[in-house]
Design a protein around this motif. Structure first.
Motif, PDB file in Angstrom:
ATOM      1  N   ALA A  82      34.040  28.878  31.927  1.00 42.55           N
ATOM      2  CA  ALA A  82      34.641  28.036  32.967  1.00 42.55           C
ATOM      3  C   ALA A  82      33.930  26.682  32.949  1.00 42.55           C
ATOM      4  O   ALA A  82      32.705  26.627  32.904  1.00 42.55           O
ATOM      5  CB  ALA A  82      34.485  28.695  34.330  1.00 42.55           C
ATOM      6  N   LYS A  95      31.432  29.070  47.333  1.00 42.82           N
ATOM      7  CA  LYS A  95      32.712  29.601  46.858  1.00 42.82           C
ATOM      8  C   LYS A  95      33.567  30.079  48.035  1.00 42.82           C
ATOM      9  O   LYS A  95      34.260  31.089  47.956  1.00 42.82           O
ATOM     10  CB  LYS A  95      32.503  30.740  45.857  1.00 42.82           C
ATOM     11  CG  LYS A  95      31.718  30.323  44.630  1.00 42.82           C
ATOM     12  CD  LYS A  95      31.606  31.442  43.660  1.00 42.82           C
ATOM     13  CE  LYS A  95      30.219  31.958  43.405  1.00 42.82           C
ATOM     14  NZ  LYS A  95      29.096  31.143  43.701  1.00 42.82           N
ATOM     15  N   ASP A  96      33.454  29.367  49.143  1.00 41.65           N
ATOM     16  CA  ASP A  96      34.159  29.758  50.358  1.00 41.65           C
ATOM     17  C   ASP A  96      35.376  28.843  50.558  1.00 41.65           C
ATOM     18  O   ASP A  96      35.286  27.799  51.205  1.00 41.65           O
ATOM     19  CB  ASP A  96      33.195  29.667  51.549  1.00 41.65           C
ATOM     20  CG  ASP A  96      33.802  30.260  52.816  1.00 41.65           C
ATOM     21  OD1 ASP A  96      35.032  30.446  52.850  1.00 41.65           O
ATOM     22  OD2 ASP A  96      33.040  30.528  53.760  1.00 41.65           O
ATOM     23  N   GLN A  97      36.499  29.235  49.998  1.00 39.52           N
ATOM     24  CA  GLN A  97      37.710  28.414  50.097  1.00 39.52           C
ATOM     25  C   GLN A  97      38.262  28.387  51.515  1.00 39.52           C
ATOM     26  O   GLN A  97      38.908  27.422  51.911  1.00 39.52           O
ATOM     27  CB  GLN A  97      38.782  28.936  49.135  1.00 39.52           C
ATOM     28  CG  GLN A  97      38.435  28.719  47.681  1.00 39.52           C
ATOM     29  CD  GLN A  97      39.652  28.888  46.777  1.00 39.52           C
ATOM     30  OE1 GLN A  97      40.784  28.671  47.190  1.00 39.52           O
ATOM     31  NE2 GLN A  97      39.405  29.289  45.544  1.00 39.52           N
ATOM     32  N   VAL A  98      38.008  29.462  52.264  1.00 36.48           N
ATOM     33  CA  VAL A  98      38.520  29.522  53.640  1.00 36.48           C
ATOM     34  C   VAL A  98      37.860  28.427  54.474  1.00 36.48           C
ATOM     35  O   VAL A  98      38.524  27.669  55.176  1.00 36.48           O
ATOM     36  CB  VAL A  98      38.261  30.924  54.246  1.00 36.48           C
ATOM     37  CG1 VAL A  98      38.648  30.948  55.712  1.00 36.48           C
ATOM     38  CG2 VAL A  98      39.027  31.982  53.455  1.00 36.48           C
ATOM     39  N   PRO A 134      39.547  23.189  45.089  1.00 35.95           N
ATOM     40  CA  PRO A 134      39.030  24.493  44.654  1.00 35.95           C
ATOM     41  C   PRO A 134      40.067  25.338  43.922  1.00 35.95           C
ATOM     42  O   PRO A 134      39.711  26.318  43.267  1.00 35.95           O
ATOM     43  CB  PRO A 134      38.642  25.184  45.968  1.00 35.95           C
ATOM     44  CG  PRO A 134      38.783  24.184  47.039  1.00 35.95           C
ATOM     45  CD  PRO A 134      39.632  23.082  46.549  1.00 35.95           C
ATOM     46  N   ARG A 169      42.552  24.907  38.659  1.00 37.01           N
ATOM     47  CA  ARG A 169      41.938  25.553  37.504  1.00 37.01           C
ATOM     48  C   ARG A 169      43.000  26.018  36.540  1.00 37.01           C
ATOM     49  O   ARG A 169      44.155  26.255  36.929  1.00 37.01           O
ATOM     50  CB  ARG A 169      41.053  26.706  37.951  1.00 37.01           C
ATOM     51  CG  ARG A 169      41.782  27.788  38.724  1.00 37.01           C
ATOM     52  CD  ARG A 169      40.804  28.564  39.560  1.00 37.01           C
ATOM     53  NE  ARG A 169      41.375  29.845  40.001  1.00 37.01           N
ATOM     54  CZ  ARG A 169      41.046  31.011  39.462  1.00 37.01           C
ATOM     55  NH1 ARG A 169      40.162  31.081  38.496  1.00 37.01           N
ATOM     56  NH2 ARG A 169      41.598  32.127  39.893  1.00 37.01           N
ATOM     57  N   ASP A 209      37.884  24.457  35.674  1.00 38.62           N
ATOM     58  CA  ASP A 209      37.824  24.952  37.042  1.00 38.62           C
ATOM     59  C   ASP A 209      37.079  23.918  37.888  1.00 38.62           C
ATOM     60  O   ASP A 209      35.852  23.849  37.870  1.00 38.62           O
ATOM     61  CB  ASP A 209      37.094  26.297  37.077  1.00 38.62           C
ATOM     62  CG  ASP A 209      36.964  26.839  38.493  1.00 38.62           C
ATOM     63  OD1 ASP A 209      37.521  26.218  39.426  1.00 38.62           O
ATOM     64  OD2 ASP A 209      36.302  27.873  38.672  1.00 38.62           O
ATOM     65  N   GLU A 228      29.984  27.869  33.224  1.00 41.37           N
ATOM     66  CA  GLU A 228      29.557  29.227  33.540  1.00 41.37           C
ATOM     67  C   GLU A 228      30.305  30.148  32.583  1.00 41.37           C
ATOM     68  O   GLU A 228      31.501  29.977  32.412  1.00 41.37           O
ATOM     69  CB  GLU A 228      29.932  29.594  34.977  1.00 41.37           C
ATOM     70  CG  GLU A 228      28.808  29.446  35.959  1.00 41.37           C
ATOM     71  CD  GLU A 228      29.178  29.919  37.361  1.00 41.37           C
ATOM     72  OE1 GLU A 228      28.316  29.839  38.213  1.00 41.37           O
ATOM     73  OE2 GLU A 228      30.323  30.347  37.589  1.00 41.37           O
ATOM     74  N   GLY A 282      30.307  41.854  36.070  1.00 39.62           N
ATOM     75  CA  GLY A 282      30.808  41.105  37.221  1.00 39.62           C
ATOM     76  C   GLY A 282      30.099  39.788  37.489  1.00 39.62           C
ATOM     77  O   GLY A 282      30.554  39.002  38.309  1.00 39.62           O
ATOM     78  N   GLN A 283      28.959  39.559  36.843  1.00 41.92           N
ATOM     79  CA  GLN A 283      28.153  38.369  37.084  1.00 41.92           C
ATOM     80  C   GLN A 283      28.151  37.468  35.844  1.00 41.92           C
ATOM     81  O   GLN A 283      28.355  37.950  34.740  1.00 41.92           O
ATOM     82  CB  GLN A 283      26.712  38.782  37.405  1.00 41.92           C
ATOM     83  CG  GLN A 283      26.584  39.660  38.638  1.00 41.92           C
ATOM     84  CD  GLN A 283      26.908  38.898  39.905  1.00 41.92           C
ATOM     85  OE1 GLN A 283      26.437  37.797  40.109  1.00 41.92           O
ATOM     86  NE2 GLN A 283      27.745  39.480  40.743  1.00 41.92           N
TER      87      GLN A 283
END
Lengths: 415, 209
Positions: free
Chosen positions: A162, A191-194, A219, A222, A266, A282, A289-290
């Motif tokens: 990314a 990473k909080d889009q909300v 955000p 991408r 992204d 990244e 998962g990481q």
């Protein structure tokens, strides 16, 4: 009851042995080998530095997770939490601008006394490179391509890199109130889009209406290069327009390297460290998962050490790579040859000779009890014996013994 | 195929209703089973039915690509994942509650299932107060003198009222969130974006009707 610590290792650390160690070592060697193929020279630095080096470097205000100790004069030292700062120190003190660009590689353990997640290791291995004194986007393209080639070499399948741009995001947000911009950046880091969307909506009136949609959508921007080209079509602040052009140029070079399928743009990718100034990356593999690698451009770090130079680099997390690549190397067998008082002289000499043929040999007296051992135990008499054996390993050693004897005789006559 | 960890409990039925409405899940499949893993062949989605506190864990480690869970649980887990959409249901509030007449600046112990909310709130007040970790029926603590107050979520306020407690401070608005694993967010980007858009449309549709 008091817990005995003498038989435990510190939490967040690991022991490696046997095939696990061979697996790690193979990965580290292969990664360093790929770096070397691109002309990167290895560096090794002390496991600790003066704490000032790190606070001057990338860790301003992040001293809480340093492992600290004192030297004999009471000066504070810290175990290195990463390798970019030590490399910057070396470059600024041992090189000068005539040497540009400088390509350095490292393979090192790093330490953090505190991690956000208690299960995260406090000791980890990072293998990475720094390219100093070279400008974007060619240098960034080289970085990204080396990352991809390294993954291919060590056998990571199904991965993606990314690519974000810290400078681009900052430039777009530079058109709004700095306090608001900082809140938005902090939401991107988390990473909080909300939260990001909520801040935008609540402050709609104080955001430049021409850029409002671009900022709200940031955000979510991408995908492939169209993401960048469509953003570039908007009326953007000068710096943002330049950053878009840089991304488009980067893409063209990556296409020349034939690696464009492994990347995704992204713009929501905004890394925690503010020393990043440009393109950031990244790497992710399907099996974990990481992230397995991260890096980016840091054009202002060297300045802090008294040398003005653009720079980019990345690090791969070796422990995570060992989880991604499950296949461990086969253990190379060890053969034990036993001798008695009569055969000792010849058995030791023959064993020495076998080791020069790259065989792993233990040679020891018959009296050592090896019945519980999984290794192959052979008496020297069985090798020397003329009668062919049913055992394959003995047969091989018998053949070696014949060649050994021939060589000894040949050697004797020539003396 | 996407794997989604769904929190059982308080928000479960509303979650399923939304998935059905967005055309990405089947209500009958999800409600009629006691299984923990459900494969929805029609929508190409695997559901993991999990305890709410475990949803962030599944997503962080990548055992699930996505998760649907309350912000209260998410904030406590404090984990490194993408928070994508406010799904617009399961609304409640995180509050400090105490017996009538309690003065906030005088409390010295708080009982809670949400130590991170509690610690952060009192720290912002310049106080480091004793936190007593409980796992249920938090309202009991002030009644028996275990703590001066509680930090807990309140939906209707009925439980507080029945136990003689009043809200003395509101800390945060809670609602249900869609979260994504970092790896999946990149490697299954398109699938996730599609899923997000469908949920987004469904939540919008729901609120405007």
């Amino acid at each position: 009851m008091r817990v005995r610590l003498d038989r435990e290792r510190p939490e967040g650390t690991n022991d490696y042995l046997g095939r696990d160690l061979a697996h790690r070592q193979r990965l580290r060697d292969e990664v360093m080998r790929e770096f070397s193929m691109w002309g990167y020279e290895s560096v090794e630095t002390p496991i600790f530095e003066y704490v000032d080096t790190f606070t001057n470097g990338v860790h301003e205000g992040e001293e809480t997770y340093f492992f600290r100790m004192f030297d004999a004069l009471g000066r504070t030292l810290a175990l290195r939490p990463e390798m970019t700062t030590p490399v910057a120190r070396i470059v600024s003190t041992m090189f000068d601008q005539y040497d540009f660009p400088i390509r350095l590689a490292y393979d090192a353990k790093i330490y953090r006394s505190y991690t956000a997640n208690p299960s995260d290791p406090i000791e980890a291995t990072q293998t990475g490179i720094e390219l100093i004194g070279a400008f974007a986007p060619e240098a960034d393209a080289e970085m990204i391509t080396i990352m991809i080639r390294t993954f291919k070499r060590i056998g990571v399948h199904d991965f993606v890199i990314a690519i974000g741009h810290m400078g681009l995001v900052r430039a777009i947000l530079s058109s709004i109130d700095p306090v608001l911009a900082e809140r938005l950046q902090s939401a991107l880091i988390d990473k909080d889009q909300v939260r990001y969307l909520k801040i935008c909506q609540e402050n709609k009136n104080s955001i430049n209406s021409e850029l409002y949609n671009a900022i709200v959508q940031l955000p979510k921007m991408r995908g492939d290069i169209e993401v960048i080209t469509s953003l570039a079509a908007l009326t953007l602040p000068e710096e943002a327009r330049k950053a878009c052009e840089e991304m488009i140029a980067l893409y063209a070079i990556l296409t020349d390297y034939h690696v464009e399928d492994a990347i995704r743009f992204d713009l929501g990718l905004y890394l925690h460290h503010d020393y990043y100034t440009g393109i950031v990356v990244e790497a992710y593999a399907q099996a974990l998962g990481q992230p397995i690698g991260l890096g980016g451009r840091y054009d202002r770090l060297l300045q802090r050490f008294g040398m003005d130079a653009p720079a980019t680099g990345f690090a791969l997390m070796i422990e995570r790579l060992t989880e991604v690549i499950r296949k461990k190397p086969e253990a190379i067998p060890i053969t034990t040859i036993h001798y008695d008082d009569v055969s000792r002289h010849e058995a030791l000499a023959f064993s020495d000779w076998l080791r020069t043929k790259e065989l792993r040999i233990i040679c020891e007296p018959m009296t050592i009890d090896r019945h519980a051992d999984r290794r192959k135990n052979i008496s020297f008499h069985e090798i020397k014996h003329d009668a062919p054996s049913a055992d394959a390993v003995i047969r091989v050693l018998q053949q070696h013994y014949v060649s050994y004897q021939k060589e000894q005789k040949g050697g004797n006559t020539s003396c | 195929m996407l794997t989604i960890a769904v929190a059982k409990g308080r928000i479960f039925e509303a979650t399923i209703a939304l998935l059905e409405q967005a055309g990405v899940g089947s209500q009958s499949l999800l409600l009629d089973s006691r299984k923990l893993i459900l494969d929805d062949q029609e929508h190409q989605i695997r559901y993991l039915l999990a305890k709410p506190v475990d949803v962030p864990t599944y997503v962080t480690h990548g055992a699930a690509d996505l998760g649907i869970v309350g912000k209260d649980v998410l904030h406590e887990a404090n984990t490194d994942i993408h928070e994508l959409v406010d799904l617009g249901f399961g609304y409640c509030q995180m509050v400090v509650a105490a017996p009538q007449g309690t003065v906030l600046s005088e409390v010295s112990q708080v009982a809670t299932k949400y130590p991170r909310y509690a610690r952060d709130f009192f720290r912002r007040q310049g106080r480091q107060i004793e936190i007593i970790d409980l796992h249920g029926s938090v309202e009991l603590a002030p009644l028996i003198g275990l703590s001066d107050c509680i930090v807990d979520i309140v939906e209707t306020g009925r439980t507080l009222k029945e136990n003689g407690l009043v809200i003395i401070e509101k800390l945060a608005e809670i609602s249900t969130r869609l979260v994504a694993n970092r790896r999946s967010f990149q490697l299954k980007g398109k699938q996730i974006d599609d899923f997000v858009n469908r949920l987004h449309d469904a939540t919008k549709g729901g609120s405007s009707h």
